[in-house]
Design an enzyme around this catalytic site. Structure first.
Site, PDB file in Angstrom:
ATOM      1  N   SER A  21       0.879  -1.353   0.188  1.00 27.41           N
ATOM      2  CA  SER A  21       0.251   0.017   0.170  1.00 27.41           C
ATOM      3  C   SER A  21       0.700   1.243  -0.121  1.00 27.41           C
ATOM      4  O   SER A  21       2.100   0.989  -0.174  1.00 27.41           O
ATOM      5  CB  SER A  21      -0.921  -0.164   1.275  1.00 27.41           C
ATOM      6  OG  SER A  21      -1.904   0.987   0.939  1.00 27.41           O
ATOM      7  N   ASN A  22       0.572   2.219   0.214  1.00 27.50           N
ATOM      8  CA  ASN A  22       1.191   3.412   0.372  1.00 27.50           C
ATOM      9  C   ASN A  22       0.689   4.436   1.576  1.00 27.50           C
ATOM     10  O   ASN A  22      -0.103   4.137   2.180  1.00 27.50           O
ATOM     11  CB  ASN A  22       1.228   4.132  -1.016  1.00 27.50           C
ATOM     12  CG  ASN A  22      -0.273   4.716  -1.268  1.00 27.50           C
ATOM     13  OD1 ASN A  22      -1.032   5.375  -0.588  1.00 27.50           O
ATOM     14  ND2 ASN A  22      -0.903   4.101  -2.485  1.00 27.50           N
ATOM     15  N   ARG A  23       1.307   5.846   1.504  1.00 28.64           N
ATOM     16  CA  ARG A  23       1.156   6.460   3.068  1.00 28.64           C
ATOM     17  C   ARG A  23      -0.316   7.540   2.875  1.00 28.64           C
ATOM     18  O   ARG A  23      -0.469   8.286   3.735  1.00 28.64           O
ATOM     19  CB  ARG A  23       2.128   7.468   3.100  1.00 28.64           C
ATOM     20  CG  ARG A  23       3.181   6.244   3.829  1.00 28.64           C
ATOM     21  CD  ARG A  23       4.640   7.143   3.842  1.00 28.64           C
ATOM     22  NE  ARG A  23       4.454   8.383   4.628  1.00 28.64           N
ATOM     23  CZ  ARG A  23       5.506   9.283   4.894  1.00 28.64           C
ATOM     24  NH1 ARG A  23       6.563   8.960   4.225  1.00 28.64           N
ATOM     25  NH2 ARG A  23       5.470  10.239   5.364  1.00 28.64           N
ATOM     26  N   ALA A  88      -4.554   7.505  -4.134  1.00 27.88           N
ATOM     27  CA  ALA A  88      -3.335   7.079  -4.431  1.00 27.88           C
ATOM     28  C   ALA A  88      -3.418   5.716  -4.993  1.00 27.88           C
ATOM     29  O   ALA A  88      -3.123   4.831  -4.054  1.00 27.88           O
ATOM     30  CB  ALA A  88      -2.489   7.365  -3.256  1.00 27.88           C
TER      31      ALA A  88
END
Ligand code: CTP
Length: 218
Positions: A21-23, A88
């Site tokens: 995943s991402n932030r 995102a």
């Protein structure tokens, strides 16, 4: 006006207990959903997993993977006036998802990743009834990279932000953005709380949509 807003990260599973995943915190997308509702618009929010309360008055479609977000956007887009792709979306996902938990071994482990479908780039390019807004999260050459995304992903507007700064962009409560329009115009919004930036952005997007409608009627 009907806004379709995507927000937050996607999660790409590796096995039953792990994901890539991402932030992204989802704060900017949720702030835009709230700002649109406050301005009297209808809002459908397609949201990845985030830790924020649902904006009151928005219809929320929760998703987890990029494939789920892809399907939800395609199902909903034809009924909206403005699509805001703030999410995102992961660019890659594991080539294989293990049905059982991947066990620890002494050797190193390599993952094969394959590209996810680009949702923005997959939308119809001609005779689109709705305005398409893309976001560009950049750490360098912000304006040039955003300009490239505007062209390559056939967006009407791109909102660019520098995510390398700790006080702006991902996870932060503040944002500073540059807005690029298809006609070549560029507008900068100085650093401010995401809620304030969101209000400005919604006004700008509604304006683009209205101008396009007036052009069609005339
Ligand atoms: N996006 C999308 N589908 C993807 C990846 C991104 O629709 N699979 C959208 C995002 O929601 C955003 C825009 O494309 O509106 C740009 O996303 P960004 O992460 O900045 O750029 P990428 O296209 O992923 O390119 P790069 O990571 O190389 O900067």
């Amino acid at each position: 006006m009907r806004f379709l807003i995507t927000a937050g990260p996607t999660r790409e599973p590796l096995d039953p207990v792990r994901y890539l995943s991402n932030r992204s915190s989802g704060k900017m997308g949720y702030a835009m959903a709230e700002a649109a509702i406050d301005a009297g618009h209808e809002v459908i929010l397609i949201s990845g997993p985030v830790d924020i309360d649902r904006p009151r008055g928005a219809a929320v479609i929760p998703i987890s993977t990029s494939d789920q977000m892809f399907r939800a956007v395609h199902q909903q887009a034809r009924n909206c006036d403005v699509l805001v792709m703030c999410a995102a979306v992961a660019d890659y996902k594991p080539a294989n998802v293990s049905k059982s938990k991947i066990k620890k071994r002494d050797a190193s482990l390599s993952l094969e990743l394959i590209p996810t479908p680009d949702i923005l780039a997959s939308l119809p390019k001609q005779d689109r009834q709705y305005v398409v807004v893309g976001f560009a999260a950049e750490t360098e050459n912000v304006e040039a990279n955003a300009q490239k995304k505007l062209q390559e992903k056939h967006c009407d507007v791109v909102v660019a932000n520098d995510v390398s700064r700790a006080d702006s962009g991902m996870e932060s409560d503040e944002n500073e953005v540059t807005i690029l329009f298809r006609g070549g115009e560029i507008k900068k919004l100085s650093r401010a709380p995401k809620k304030i930036v969101a209000r400005e952005l919604i006004k700008i997007f509604a304006n683009v949509s209205e101008k396009r409608l007036t052009k069609k009627i005339a």
